[in-house]
Design an enzyme around this catalytic site. Structure first.
Site, PDB file in Angstrom:
ATOM      1  N   LYS A  39       4.295  -5.751  -4.505  1.00  0.00           N
ATOM      2  CA  LYS A  39       2.802  -5.249  -4.538  1.00  0.00           C
ATOM      3  C   LYS A  39       1.569  -6.064  -5.595  1.00  0.00           C
ATOM      4  O   LYS A  39       0.510  -6.401  -5.243  1.00  0.00           O
ATOM      5  CB  LYS A  39       2.733  -4.095  -4.780  1.00  0.00           C
TER       6      LYS A  39
HETATM    7  C1  LIG Z   1       6.056  -1.313  -0.722  1.00  0.00           C
HETATM    8  C2  LIG Z   1       7.745  -1.967  -0.802  1.00  0.00           C
HETATM    9  C3  LIG Z   1       8.091  -2.551  -0.051  1.00  0.00           C
HETATM   10  C4  LIG Z   1       7.998  -2.545   1.656  1.00  0.00           C
HETATM   11  O1  LIG Z   1       6.446  -3.100   1.947  1.00  0.00           O
HETATM   12  P1  LIG Z   1       6.388  -2.835   3.531  1.00  0.00           P
HETATM   13  O2  LIG Z   1       4.792  -4.402   3.057  1.00  0.00           O
HETATM   14  O3  LIG Z   1       5.748  -2.063   3.331  1.00  0.00           O
HETATM   15  O4  LIG Z   1       7.048  -3.175   4.788  1.00  0.00           O
HETATM   16  C5  LIG Z   1       9.380  -3.067  -0.349  1.00  0.00           C
HETATM   17  N1  LIG Z   1      10.166  -2.785  -1.876  1.00  0.00           N
HETATM   18  C6  LIG Z   1       9.413  -2.246  -1.912  1.00  0.00           C
HETATM   19  C7  LIG Z   1      10.196  -2.540  -3.579  1.00  0.00           C
HETATM   20  C8  LIG Z   1       8.319  -1.848  -1.171  1.00  0.00           C
HETATM   21  O5  LIG Z   1       6.848  -1.650  -3.277  1.00  0.00           O
END
Ligand SMILES: *Cc1c(COP(=O)(O)O)cnc(C)c1O
Length: 504
Positions: A116
């Site tokens: 993120k």
């Molecule tokens: C948010 C997240 C995901 C999922 O990503 P999306 O964009 O919501 O599909 C996968 N792995 C981790 C570690 C995350 O923080």
């Protein structure tokens, strides 16, 4: 470049407007009206550039109402200011298993150790510039409801950014001890963190209510402020994610790993809200040579069913898993994919979204399903399979991965078994540091560790067991003082907002 809405045909806004507003007035999501194309020779050119230079090239195609200087400054602040603990923000690590060529695209070298950061380090700079462009001189009050990773990444992204304040609500008993500690020790002069008595849904519903609360909106306006959001449907979060798929391909060119010009790759993404994999789809649409997009889910396998049958049904049991950032039943960004695959038929998309909110499900037509199946492969695995994968890949490849990434690796193996596609180099999105989920990762590798030990003991033990270093941001948490002790109920969230905004 203008942006339109997925739910009506008469919306046309600039990128600044799309980013500042987050969601269209009709409830739809903003999408670019066209997709800039990159040829193989463009990719070769990009391959000589650094990550930040690649990002500037791609972003400037979409942010045509920004000056080049503004984009450069934002990208530099996000990725080149020492925030990432590596010489590039998204390194590609080669693993060779038999004749399968796997490349782990490590997206967790940022300040919160999850992918993120790739978007949330950049979004605050894009958002503040966007607000200036639409002539808003108000302070943006960013509200976030989090189930763990987003809250911390948003706090780190927005901390000390002029013209913003950020308030994160997390469910009292709904985040891991490490995630909680990351948030309540947050530094910065414009940040505020509050626990809420309830679960993630309570936090999310409460935040949505505050956004439309007339009284609160008026109080903020009176004090020169306005609400804004950093959630994953904002175009400003999706766009930075397109960059790293291009960058991964450019790295393959630069390292001489491709066997021929324009060779296709597969991309595997552990998926929750469908944001990260949608960015990979957009990259393919822009000319990146991609064979198959592989969508990996945990036991909350609503997307696996959708890609296999064309039916999206959120009416199902919800599982709490060891890959919690993928514990999602409504994948909001899927709306952008089906919009694209219907040839931008906003009326049809609006109908499906109405079905989803009224009946809990919708079904796409055979025309759309056929395209989905030629583009995507979908699979899922449960917690036991996730643990077994962490152990296997550690013992076979000497590679330590987190629970979310392990789901992707497991589903990639399913793909190989189903298709025998051994010749296509494959990039796997590695979305979190294993140390962020030390308890589950350690439990996958070893049966006799101290189950009741503190999170930091487990972090230490994982490091000793595997000989891998603890990421600095996690190591530093142990000695950071707690800054936020606030908690509230669903009914008192509004008071917290005023407190965080400094209005009383
Ligand atoms: C948010 C997240 C995901 C999922 O990503 P999306 O964009 O919501 O599909 C996968 N792995 C981790 C570690 C995350 O923080």
């Amino acid at each position: 470049m203008k942006y339109k809405s997925t739910r009506s045909s008469n919306v046309s806004v600039t990128s600044a407007q799309a980013i500042a507003q987050g969601i269209a007035d009709d409830g739809g999501l903003f999408v670019p009206e066209s997709f800039p194309q990159f040829s193989y020779s463009d990719l070769c050119e990009l391959s000589h550039l650094s990550y930040t230079e690649r990002a500037v090239r791609i972003l400037s195609e979409y942010l045509t109402d920004f000056d080049c200087d503004e984009i450069e400054e934002a990208v530099h602040k996000a990725y080149a200011d020492g925030k990432f603990d590596y010489d590039t923000p998204a390194p590609l690590v080669h693993l060779q298993k038999g004749w399968v060529e796997m490349y782990m695209l490590e997206l967790w070298h940022g300040p919160t150790c999850a992918f993120k950061d790739m978007a949330l380090q950049l979004l605050p700079h894009l958002l503040t510039k966007s607000l200036q462009k639409i002539h808003s001189n108000k302070t943006a009050v960013i509200l976030v409801a989090t189930s763990g990773d987003t809250g911390k990444a948003a706090l780190e992204g927005f901390k000390n950014v002029d013209g913003t304040r950020i308030l994160v609500f997390y469910p009292q008993n709904g985040v891991s001890p490490m995630q909680k500690r990351q948030m309540i020790t947050q530094e910065g002069n414009n940040v505020f963190v509050c626990a809420i008595e309830g679960n993630f849904d309570d936090a999310q519903t409460g935040v949505k209510k505050i956004f439309t609360d007339a009284n609160l909106n008026e109080l903020l306006a009176h004090n020169g402020m306005m609400f804004s959001s950093a959630n994953s449907i904002n175009w400003g979060r999706l766009l930075p994610q397109i960059v790293y798929y291009f960058s991964a391909y450019c790295d393959l060119i630069a390292k001489g790993e491709l066997k021929r010009e324009g060779q296709e790759i597969n991309i595997v993404v552990p998926t929750g809200n469908f944001g990260n994999i949608l960015a990979a789809y957009y990259a393919k649409k822009m000319g990146l040579p991609v064979h198959r997009l592989i969508c990996a889910s945990n036991s909350n396998n609503v997307l696996t069913e959708f890609i296999r049958t064309g039916v999206y049904n959120r009416g199902r049991q919800f599982f709490t898993t060891i890959s919690p950032s993928m514990d999602i039943l409504v994948s909001s960004n899927l709306e952008r994919l089906v919009f694209d695959l219907t040839g931008n038929d906003s009326a049809r998309v609006a109908g499906w979204m109405k079905d989803l909110s009224e009946t809990g499900k919708y079904q796409v037509g055979a025309d759309v399903l056929e395209q989905i199946q030629s583009l995507f492969y979908a699979g899922c695995c449960d917690d036991d399979a996730t643990r077994a994968t962490i152990k296997d890949i550690y013992h076979e490849e000497n590679y330590l991965c987190d629970t979310h990434t392990a789901v992707a690796v497991n589903v990639y193996h399913q793909y190989i078994n189903d298709t025998n596609d051994l010749g296509t180099p494959t990039v796997i999105a590695s979305t979190a540091s294993p140390y962020k989920f030390a308890d589950s990762v350690l439990g996958s590798l070893s049966q006799d560790y101290l189950r009741d030990a503190s999170e930091f003991c487990k972090v230490q033990e994982l490091s000793e067991l595997t000989g891998t270093p603890v990421p600095a941001p996690i190591a530093a948490l142990a000695s950071k003082p707690v800054r936020f002790h606030n908690s509230c109920t669903k009914g008192t969230m509004g008071e917290m907002v005023l407190k965080a905004a400094g209005i009383e």
